[in-house]
Design an enzyme around this catalytic site. Structure first.
Site, PDB file in Angstrom:
ATOM      1  N   HIS A 349       0.792  -1.234   0.000  1.00 27.30           N
ATOM      2  CA  HIS A 349       0.000   0.000   0.000  1.00 27.30           C
ATOM      3  C   HIS A 349       0.818   1.274   0.000  1.00 27.30           C
ATOM      4  CE1 HIS A 349      -4.198  -1.343   0.555  1.00 27.30           C
ATOM      5  NE2 HIS A 349      -3.623  -2.431   1.029  1.00 27.30           N
ATOM      6  N   LYS A 536      -9.001  14.031   4.395  1.00 32.51           N
ATOM      7  CA  LYS A 536      -8.138  12.848   4.376  1.00 32.51           C
ATOM      8  C   LYS A 536      -7.244  12.947   5.605  1.00 32.51           C
ATOM      9  CE  LYS A 536      -6.729  14.202   0.270  1.00 32.51           C
ATOM     10  NZ  LYS A 536      -6.798  12.982  -0.496  1.00 32.51           N
ATOM     11  N   ARG A 537      -6.519  11.895   5.925  1.00 26.78           N
ATOM     12  CA  ARG A 537      -5.591  11.991   7.048  1.00 26.78           C
ATOM     13  C   ARG A 537      -4.607  13.130   6.824  1.00 26.78           C
ATOM     14  NH1 ARG A 537      -5.562   7.897  10.994  1.00 26.78           N
ATOM     15  NH2 ARG A 537      -3.952   9.204  11.914  1.00 26.78           N
ATOM     16  N   LYS A 542       0.570  14.472   1.747  1.00 29.05           N
ATOM     17  CA  LYS A 542      -0.728  14.820   1.148  1.00 29.05           C
ATOM     18  C   LYS A 542      -0.853  16.328   0.908  1.00 29.05           C
ATOM     19  CE  LYS A 542      -3.267  10.857   3.149  1.00 29.05           C
ATOM     20  NZ  LYS A 542      -4.081  10.257   2.078  1.00 29.05           N
ATOM     21  N   THR A 644      -8.584   6.988  -2.418  1.00 33.66           N
ATOM     22  CA  THR A 644      -9.930   6.520  -2.761  1.00 33.66           C
ATOM     23  C   THR A 644     -10.953   7.637  -2.576  1.00 33.66           C
ATOM     24  OG1 THR A 644     -10.119   5.586  -0.534  1.00 33.66           O
ATOM     25  CG2 THR A 644      -9.623   4.056  -2.335  1.00 33.66           C
ATOM     26  N   LYS A 648     -14.569   8.901  -4.655  1.00 36.85           N
ATOM     27  CA  LYS A 648     -15.877   9.235  -4.060  1.00 36.85           C
ATOM     28  C   LYS A 648     -16.330  10.611  -4.543  1.00 36.85           C
ATOM     29  CE  LYS A 648     -14.117   7.011   0.143  1.00 36.85           C
ATOM     30  NZ  LYS A 648     -13.482   7.350   1.448  1.00 36.85           N
TER      31      LYS A 648
HETATM   32  C1  PLP Z   1     -12.194   7.379   1.806  1.00 33.04           C
HETATM   33  C2  PLP Z   1     -11.742   7.737   3.162  1.00 33.04           C
HETATM   34  C3  PLP Z   1     -10.389   7.948   3.421  1.00 33.04           C
HETATM   35  C4  PLP Z   1      -9.329   7.867   2.358  1.00 33.04           C
HETATM   36  O1  PLP Z   1      -9.108   9.180   1.851  1.00 33.04           O
HETATM   37  P1  PLP Z   1      -7.872   9.505   0.890  1.00 33.04           P
HETATM   38  O2  PLP Z   1      -8.154  10.900   0.463  1.00 33.04           O
HETATM   39  O3  PLP Z   1      -7.941   8.539  -0.239  1.00 33.04           O
HETATM   40  O4  PLP Z   1      -6.650   9.385   1.707  1.00 33.04           O
HETATM   41  C5  PLP Z   1     -10.012   8.287   4.707  1.00 33.04           C
HETATM   42  N1  PLP Z   1     -10.913   8.405   5.691  1.00 33.04           N
HETATM   43  C6  PLP Z   1     -12.228   8.235   5.473  1.00 33.04           C
HETATM   44  C7  PLP Z   1     -13.181   8.396   6.611  1.00 33.04           C
HETATM   45  C8  PLP Z   1     -12.692   7.883   4.207  1.00 33.04           C
HETATM   46  O5  PLP Z   1     -14.011   7.685   4.015  1.00 33.04           O
END
Ligand code: PLP
Length: 798
Positions: A349, A536-537, A542, A644, A648
């Site tokens: 990953h 995101k985290r 990032k 991911t 979305k």
């Molecule tokens: C989809 C999702 C992530 C992943 O987000 P990235 O922008 O791809 O790092 C992290 N936390 C939550 C709650 C999510 O639904």
């Protein structure tokens, strides 16, 4: 399933009386939620039992997905949707005058994961059930999930996430029938037994009981229910004398007490190693037991079983499987090894080296003495084989498992399995040519790509019901079952009435989010503004900080010229920082202080707003993402394995503002260059800097007055109450040479943001882009991703 509204209402009232001894008007949302969950369980129990019976009767091959994280979020609505009774229940509740949303919100998020990795594992569980493949999850039943984030005085404060609440996990079933024991510590000696076979004799080992809790994974309207098995730890009664004090018992309970709240760096902690081994050993033991019930020989277990290692946390699996096959079941080394390699597969990953697990050999030996012996043996046989094949010594050194007194877990997963996959095309390429280059020369056939995906049902039908109705009205409802029908939307890209409808739907979603923002932060935002979202985290790679630099630039633009012609913008952030990640926490503090400065400056005339929403989790994502106009996916090229949330956002009609990183590249391929906004260095440019060692951020800073003014803002007192955080960030950019090239990418990011501003002014053009994003997002369904795993890696039948 067959159910009428009237029958449901009768069942519901009966259950409420039996379970809570009350009637509908008096019941709280939590009581109604718990009751509804009980009833729903009753509805699906026979299907669940049937599924398990059929799988063993037909001797179907089963894949077991081992993951230290699962992040499903709330389960109620998804379970109702997948059982085909969501609308019925909503209508029944309306008849009963029960607020469905309040009931839904009474469920605690199941947050046994940090972010993308855990969310992916949860998505795969849903998609395995929906596609009908026999795929079961294996993880840990943490008592506390990912910490709850509060913002106090601009700082992140972490609170325990007691997600069991007053109801417990309403979906789980404890399976005492399937408990197993797991051994840790002690000494191991090899001795010949009566038959002359060499067996290990354990002395002073700690024996713990692993107790499984099964959580059903319901397929979308197909009568399939798979299993997510989460392990908890208990003290076996026969050993209770070893734990005379409460403190002794707590130390055992600690094993499943909390999820490690960091998804991006490796921590060499003994408790973490125990967690990883505990879940892996327990899972493998039960898998072997249930396989043997089929009456088949153990050496061909791979014909009926696949074990998937999601990231390196369960990567002890090949060694533990060898231990079980050899020590407990008497297989020869060679037969056991063949079975192991054919059973195991691994997903990588990350290319971030700080996230690759390497255990100190002494710690590993202390905790897992027998497994350690087996790891040494695997390692020395690997080295012998490679030497015999005349593999260059430096390649052998780079790929072996045990070196420099450390156990390299990714190496064990690769050598001990038959498949290694990356999670987006670019990521897999980088694995082959860089991170795992030497392994690629040894085992080119093991490598393959499986681009991540999302459960479209959660992000459309559940998170965006109004959008879903607009899609129904345009292309019919077939897309709800077959997401590829979304492509039909392409035919409406020039239909003004349709574009207008989708534009209105986005507005409604923005209004919902605006209400939440007002309620939770007191900040007023206009739905006429561009909702520009980065959730995101929080991590340096990032580059939330790049977003901040741009906001500061806009701030100065407006201070210089209050009449600046710009579409009003609301910048929305949601992010948890790992509790020990100092820099990330400073960025959160800075965003919050910058927000205070900007939101309270009347001279900006409401053109700029900054919102940080606390406690970002799956449920909040369901509220935020459908309301976004702009999806910020701005990681430094090569660092984000896939992402991911980018998928979305695309599926719910946001325009992606992105670097050519991870799956952003594949989003661009699907939607076309005109319907995404790309900026910044690509991976080759980044690697070029690494090779040439020619990046000098102080030079960029000193020679670009705009950048200088923006960066100086961190240290010149403009942003109140964030002096030390401001200096820390300034230093990271200037003194520590800006590790993630923010200053280099800044000018093209600003240009891209100006382009977004221009695009948004043309309402029709924007709506067209948005529609085309939705229309071409079907590629990212995790149903297809999991089908590729099932067919190409696990060899499963539906
Ligand atoms: C989809 C999702 C992530 C992943 O987000 P990235 O922008 O791809 O790092 C992290 N936390 C939550 C709650 C999510 O639904």
């Amino acid at each position: 399933m067959q159910l009428t509204k009237e029958q449901f209402i009768r069942d519901f009232k009966d259950t409420l009386h039996e379970e809570q001894l009350i009637k509908v008007p008096a019941a709280t949302p939590t009581e109604i939620f718990a009751t509804l969950a009980k009833l729903v369980r009753k509805y699906y129990t026979d299907t669940w039992i049937d599924r398990n019976r059929k799988l063993s009767e037909n001797q179907e091959k089963i894949a077991y997905y081992f993951s230290i994280e699962f992040l499903p979020g709330r389960m109620l609505e998804t379970n109702l949707l997948n059982l085909g009774i969501l609308d019925l229940v909503k209508e029944a509740f309306a008849d009963l005058d029960v607020d469905f949303n309040a009931v839904k919100n009474a469920e605690h998020d199941m947050a046994l994961g940090n972010g993308g990795l855990g969310r992916l594992a949860a998505a795969f569980m849903d998609s395995l059930a929906t596609t009908g493949y026999p795929g079961f999850g294996n993880g840990l039943r943490y008592k506390y999930g990912l910490f709850k984030q509060r913002i106090v005085d601009g700082y992140q404060v972490e609170l325990p996430d007691s997600w069991f609440g007053s109801t417990g996990n309403v979906w789980e079933i404890r399976k005492d029938h399937d408990v197993v024991d797991v051994k840790l510590f002690g000494d191991v000696q090899l001795q010949a037994n009566e038959e002359g076979r060499i067996i290990p004799v354990y002395k002073n080992a700690q024996v713990l009981r692993a107790v499984p809790y099964d959580v059903p994974q319901i397929g979308f309207k197909n009568g399939v229910i798979n299993n997510l098995r989460l392990w908890d730890v208990e003290i076996p009664e026969e050993y209770e004398l070893n734990y005379p004090t409460i403190a002794d018992r707590r130390r055992v309970q600690d094993i499943t007490a909390t999820l490690y709240p960091d998804d991006s760096s490796y921590e060499g902690k003994e408790l973490r190693l125990i967690q990883e081994y505990f879940m892996t050993s327990a899972g493998l033991q039960t898998i072997i037991k249930s396989y043997l019930k089929l009456g088949r020989p153990l050496e061909t277990i791979y014909e009926k079983v696949s074990v998937h290692i999601n990231d390196t946390h369960p990567a002890v699996a090949p060694a533990e499987f060898m231990r079980l096959l050899i020590d407990d079941y008497g297989l020869s080394w060679d037969k056991a090894w063949e079975a192991t390699v054919k059973t195991m597969s691994y997903t990588n990953h990350t290319i971030l080296s700080e996230a690759l697990e390497k255990w100190d050999a002494n710690l590993f030996k202390t905790v897992l003495p027998r497994v350690y012996q087996i790891v040494l043996e695997i390692d020395s046989r690997f080295v012998a084989e490679m030497t015999q094949n005349n593999v260059a010594t430096d390649i052998i050194e780079n790929t072996r498992i045990v070196k420099d007194n450390q156990i390299h877990m990714a190496n064990l997963a690769i050598i001990g399995g038959h498949s290694v996959n990356g999670v987006a095309k670019l990521h897999t390429e980088l694995l082959k040519e860089d991170t795992l280059r030497d392994f690629y020369t040894l085992y080119p056939d093991k490598f393959n790509n499986k681009t991540n995906g999302i459960v479209q049902r959660r992000w459309t039908q559940i998170a965006a019901p109004e959008l879903s109705e607009a899609i129904d009205a345009t292309i019919g409802t077939g897309w709800r079952r077959d997401i590829h029908e979304l492509q039909k939307l392409n035919d409406f890209a020039d239909d003004k009435a349709v574009l207008d409808q989708f534009y209105q739907v986005k507005k409604e979603a923005k209004a919902k989010l605006a209400a939440y923002i007002l309620e939770t932060t007191g900040i007023e935002v206009s739905t006429d503004a561009i909702f520009d979202v980065q959730v995101k985290r929080l991590h340096a790679y990032k580059r939330q900080l790049l977003n901040v630099l741009h906001i500061i630039k806009l701030y100065w633009d407006l201070k210089d010229n209050p009449d600046k012609d710009m579409v009003p913008r609301v910048f929305i952030f949601g992010a948890k920082a790992a509790p020990g990640y100092h820099f990330a926490k400073s960025v959160i503090k800075l965003i919050n202080e910058l927000a205070n400065l900007i939101n309270n400056d009347a001279s900006l005339q409401g053109k700029l707003k900054v919102v940080f929403l606390e406690n970002y989790n799956v449920s909040l994502a369901e509220l935020i993402i459908p309301a976004a106009d702009v999806s910020e996916q701005i990681s430094l090229a090569s660092k984000e394995a896939s992402g991911t949330s980018n998928m979305k956002f695309m599926m719910t009609g946001a325009i992606t503002l992105a670097t050519l990183d991870g799956a952003n590249i594949e989003i661009k391929d699907e939607v076309g260059d005109d319907n995404i906004v790309i900026f910044g260095m690509d991976k080759d440019a980044v690697y070029h800097h690494y090779e040439a060692h020619d990046y000098y951020s102080r030079g960029v800073y000193e020679n670009n007055p705009v950048i200088k003014r923006v960066v100086d803002t961190f240290v010149n007192g403009t942003i109140p109450n964030a002096q030390s955080e401001g200096s820390e960030i300034y230093e990271s950019l200037i003194a520590y040479n800006d590790e993630y090239f923010l200053l280099e990418d800044f000018p093209s990011y600003v240009a891209a943001q100006e382009y977004i501003d221009a695009l948004y002014r043309d309402k029709e053009k924007w709506a067209r882009m948005s529609l085309l994003n939705i229309a071409n997002s079907d590629k990212f369904t995790s149903d297809d991703t999991i089908t590729a795993y099932a067919e190409e890696i696990w060899n499963l039948r539906k």
